[in-house]
Design a protein around this motif. Structure first.
Motif, PDB file in Angstrom:
ATOM      1  N   SER A  54       0.829  -1.195   0.000  1.00 55.73           N
ATOM      2  CA  SER A  54       0.000   0.000   0.000  1.00 55.73           C
ATOM      3  C   SER A  54       0.867   1.250   0.000  1.00 55.73           C
ATOM      4  N   LEU A  55       0.188   2.379   0.124  1.00 57.17           N
ATOM      5  CA  LEU A  55       0.801   3.626   0.585  1.00 57.17           C
ATOM      6  C   LEU A  55      -0.042   4.136   1.756  1.00 57.17           C
ATOM      7  N   ASP A  56      -0.422   3.231   2.640  1.00 61.28           N
ATOM      8  CA  ASP A  56      -1.321   3.589   3.741  1.00 61.28           C
ATOM      9  C   ASP A  56      -0.708   4.646   4.651  1.00 61.28           C
ATOM     10  N   HIS A  57       0.580   4.535   4.907  1.00 64.49           N
ATOM     11  CA  HIS A  57       1.317   5.556   5.667  1.00 64.49           C
ATOM     12  C   HIS A  57       2.380   6.107   4.729  1.00 64.49           C
ATOM     13  N   TRP A  58       2.256   7.389   4.413  1.00 63.10           N
ATOM     14  CA  TRP A  58       3.116   7.996   3.386  1.00 63.10           C
ATOM     15  C   TRP A  58       3.220   9.477   3.702  1.00 63.10           C
ATOM     16  N   VAL A  59       4.400  10.028   3.551  1.00 66.97           N
ATOM     17  CA  VAL A  59       4.609  11.417   3.947  1.00 66.97           C
ATOM     18  C   VAL A  59       4.533  12.388   2.765  1.00 66.97           C
ATOM     19  N   TYR A  60       4.568  11.869   1.546  1.00 63.18           N
ATOM     20  CA  TYR A  60       4.675  12.743   0.370  1.00 63.18           C
ATOM     21  C   TYR A  60       3.321  13.019  -0.277  1.00 63.18           C
ATOM     22  N   ILE A  62      -0.134  13.665  -1.336  1.00 63.31           N
ATOM     23  CA  ILE A  62      -1.363  13.859  -0.567  1.00 63.31           C
ATOM     24  C   ILE A  62      -1.335  13.097   0.765  1.00 63.31           C
ATOM     25  N   GLY A  63      -0.243  12.408   1.045  1.00 66.85           N
ATOM     26  CA  GLY A  63      -0.132  11.661   2.298  1.00 66.85           C
ATOM     27  C   GLY A  63      -0.733  10.271   2.189  1.00 66.85           C
ATOM     28  N   GLY A  64      -0.612   9.516   3.256  1.00 63.12           N
ATOM     29  CA  GLY A  64      -1.098   8.143   3.268  1.00 63.12           C
ATOM     30  C   GLY A  64      -2.599   8.050   3.402  1.00 63.12           C
ATOM     31  N   SER A  65      -3.170   6.990   2.840  1.00 62.41           N
ATOM     32  CA  SER A  65      -4.633   6.860   2.801  1.00 62.41           C
ATOM     33  C   SER A  65      -5.231   6.622   4.184  1.00 62.41           C
ATOM     34  N   TYR A  66      -4.463   6.043   5.103  1.00 58.91           N
ATOM     35  CA  TYR A  66      -5.064   5.672   6.381  1.00 58.91           C
ATOM     36  C   TYR A  66      -5.313   6.887   7.263  1.00 58.91           C
ATOM     37  N   LEU A  67      -4.344   7.760   7.396  1.00 61.20           N
ATOM     38  CA  LEU A  67      -4.557   8.978   8.179  1.00 61.20           C
ATOM     39  C   LEU A  67      -5.436   9.974   7.426  1.00 61.20           C
ATOM     40  N   ARG A  68      -5.318   9.967   6.107  1.00 60.75           N
ATOM     41  CA  ARG A  68      -6.048  10.946   5.306  1.00 60.75           C
ATOM     42  C   ARG A  68      -7.541  10.666   5.268  1.00 60.75           C
ATOM     43  N   GLU A  69      -7.915   9.392   5.091  1.00 62.49           N
ATOM     44  CA  GLU A  69      -9.336   9.080   4.935  1.00 62.49           C
ATOM     45  C   GLU A  69      -9.759   7.775   5.602  1.00 62.49           C
ATOM     46  N   GLY A  70      -8.900   7.211   6.442  1.00 60.58           N
ATOM     47  CA  GLY A  70      -9.263   6.001   7.155  1.00 60.58           C
ATOM     48  C   GLY A  70      -9.354   4.759   6.289  1.00 60.58           C
ATOM     49  N   SER A  72      -7.648   1.528   4.593  1.00 61.79           N
ATOM     50  CA  SER A  72      -6.514   0.606   4.653  1.00 61.79           C
ATOM     51  C   SER A  72      -6.469  -0.213   3.364  1.00 61.79           C
ATOM     52  N   ASN A  73      -5.599   0.195   2.460  1.00 64.82           N
ATOM     53  CA  ASN A  73      -5.417  -0.589   1.248  1.00 64.82           C
ATOM     54  C   ASN A  73      -4.706  -1.903   1.537  1.00 64.82           C
ATOM     55  N   THR A  74      -4.004  -1.971   2.656  1.00 65.68           N
ATOM     56  CA  THR A  74      -3.421  -3.250   3.078  1.00 65.68           C
ATOM     57  C   THR A  74      -4.525  -4.265   3.331  1.00 65.68           C
ATOM     58  N   GLU A  75      -5.569  -3.837   4.038  1.00 60.82           N
ATOM     59  CA  GLU A  75      -6.710  -4.722   4.288  1.00 60.82           C
ATOM     60  C   GLU A  75      -7.374  -5.120   2.974  1.00 60.82           C
ATOM     61  N   LYS A  76      -7.544  -4.172   2.062  1.00 60.41           N
ATOM     62  CA  LYS A  76      -8.145  -4.486   0.758  1.00 60.41           C
ATOM     63  C   LYS A  76      -7.287  -5.482  -0.007  1.00 60.41           C
ATOM     64  N   PHE A  77      -5.961  -5.288   0.024  1.00 57.08           N
ATOM     65  CA  PHE A  77      -5.053  -6.179  -0.678  1.00 57.08           C
ATOM     66  C   PHE A  77      -5.235  -7.622  -0.180  1.00 57.08           C
ATOM     67  N   VAL A  78      -5.330  -7.780   1.138  1.00 58.01           N
ATOM     68  CA  VAL A  78      -5.460  -9.118   1.721  1.00 58.01           C
ATOM     69  C   VAL A  78      -6.835  -9.712   1.422  1.00 58.01           C
ATOM     70  N   LYS A  79      -7.888  -8.943   1.633  1.00 55.84           N
ATOM     71  CA  LYS A  79      -9.243  -9.495   1.586  1.00 55.84           C
ATOM     72  C   LYS A  79      -9.862  -9.524   0.194  1.00 55.84           C
ATOM     73  N   GLU A  80      -9.360  -8.671  -0.726  1.00 51.64           N
ATOM     74  CA  GLU A  80      -9.948  -8.623  -2.054  1.00 51.64           C
ATOM     75  C   GLU A  80      -9.051  -9.224  -3.130  1.00 51.64           C
ATOM     76  N   TYR A  81      -7.770  -9.352  -2.866  1.00 52.71           N
ATOM     77  CA  TYR A  81      -6.824  -9.839  -3.878  1.00 52.71           C
ATOM     78  C   TYR A  81      -6.083 -11.088  -3.411  1.00 52.71           C
ATOM     79  N   LEU A  82      -5.388 -10.983  -2.291  1.00 54.86           N
ATOM     80  CA  LEU A  82      -4.553 -12.090  -1.815  1.00 54.86           C
ATOM     81  C   LEU A  82      -5.390 -13.321  -1.467  1.00 54.86           C
ATOM     82  N   CYS A  83      -6.654 -13.115  -1.170  1.00 56.56           N
ATOM     83  CA  CYS A  83      -7.546 -14.232  -0.847  1.00 56.56           C
ATOM     84  C   CYS A  83      -7.564 -15.279  -1.956  1.00 56.56           C
ATOM     85  N   GLU A  84      -7.363 -14.862  -3.212  1.00 54.49           N
ATOM     86  CA  GLU A  84      -7.376 -15.802  -4.333  1.00 54.49           C
ATOM     87  C   GLU A  84      -6.214 -16.785  -4.244  1.00 54.49           C
TER      88      GLU A  84
END
Length: 279
Positions: A54-60, A62-70, A72-84
């Motif tokens: 992800s870029l869930d925590h990122w300083v450059y 627009i910033g990371g998605s988790y602090l910016r808008e709550g 977690s693309n990490t969660e999406k990666f696991v539950k929507e993609y890696l599950c396969e």
């Protein structure tokens, strides 16, 4: 020991950015499809993932998605993609990168695992370490804070499995920030075969004998290359062929079309950055 095969990947970066002419979600979907195709070509015992999903925590930017808008693309990666991959019955072991600065509770909630883990494959022990846990659950946008390798945990696992040859895996082992004790241990411990890392977005085999006494097998990317020219290290993953008295490794480039700058490129399936070690 019968021949065994392991696949290792990192830096997929499910986020808001499109790279090389491929829409972000389609790029990550292609990563999953390419891993599945690789299994069909030559099955592997397990998939090791070394961070930066992800870029869930990122300083450059627009910033990371988790602090910016709550989000977690990490969660999406696991539950929507890696599950396969998991549904195919392939064991998957994953550790965080510098863009997943979740505390242990959130990391386990989003991924189902611990921030540090280990895996066994035949005569080999893979110690998978978290070297970006210096500051977890940051309150401000962050690019990750390095934390030196947990040498005591390495010693503990090696003592628990005294007959295993060892790979040290992390998102990155930074020689500038590691302790002399850790460096000397790596240099002097013959059971440690090699180190494997992501983070740098290259596929090279780096000679780290000056610092660690070992070679460092870099696991490339499925986002953007840090190589110049970029096409020297395009999308793919690294495999390991494990035998009783030898290992082989190569970076596998996948069949893909790329737009890099003003160039339209095609890369066929193939191998590069190969490595072999006989004991």
């Amino acid at each position: 020991m019968d021949r065994k095969r392991v696949l290792v990947a990192s830096d997929t970066h499910l986020c808001h950015i499109d790279w090389y002419g491929k829409e972000n979600k389609m790029r990550v979907k292609k990563f999953i499809e390419d891993v599945k195709k690789e299994y069909e070509k030559d099955p592997f015992e397990m998939l090791l993932l070394l961070g930066d999903y992800s870029l869930d925590h990122w300083v450059y930017d627009i910033g990371g998605s988790y602090l910016r808008e709550g989000v977690s693309n990490t969660e999406k990666f696991v539950k929507e993609y890696l599950c396969e991959i998991k549904e195919m019955g392939i064991p998957v072991y994953m550790i965080p990168g510098n863009h997943e600065q979740y505390g242990e509770e959130d990391w386990e909630k989003f991924t189902g695992g611990k921030r540090e883990t280990f895996a066994l494959c035949g005569d080999y022990l893979f110690i998978m370490q978290d070297t970006y846990s210096g500051v977890l659950d940051p309150k401000e946008h962050s690019d990750g804070t390095y934390k030196p390798a947990n040498l005591e945990k390495i010693k503990e696992l090696m003592a628990q499995y005294p007959d295993k040859k060892v790979f040290l895996c992390s998102h990155f082992y930074d020689p500038r920030l590691e302790s002399e004790e850790f460096k000397n241990f790596c240099k002097n411990e013959e059971r440690i075969i090699a180190m494997m890392c992501g983070h740098i977005h290259v596929s090279k085999v780096w000679d780290m004998t000056e610092h660690f006494g070992k070679m460092m097998l870099m696991t490339g990317n499925y986002s953007y290359s840090s190589e110049k020219p970029a096409e020297d290290s395009l999308w793919g993953f690294r495999d390991l062929i494990l035998n009783d008295n030898s290992i082989e490794s190569r970076y596998i480039t996948v069949d893909a079309d790329y737009i890099i700058g003003d160039k339209n490129l095609h890369r066929d399936y193939g191998y590069q950055d190969e490595f072999k070690l006989t004991f």
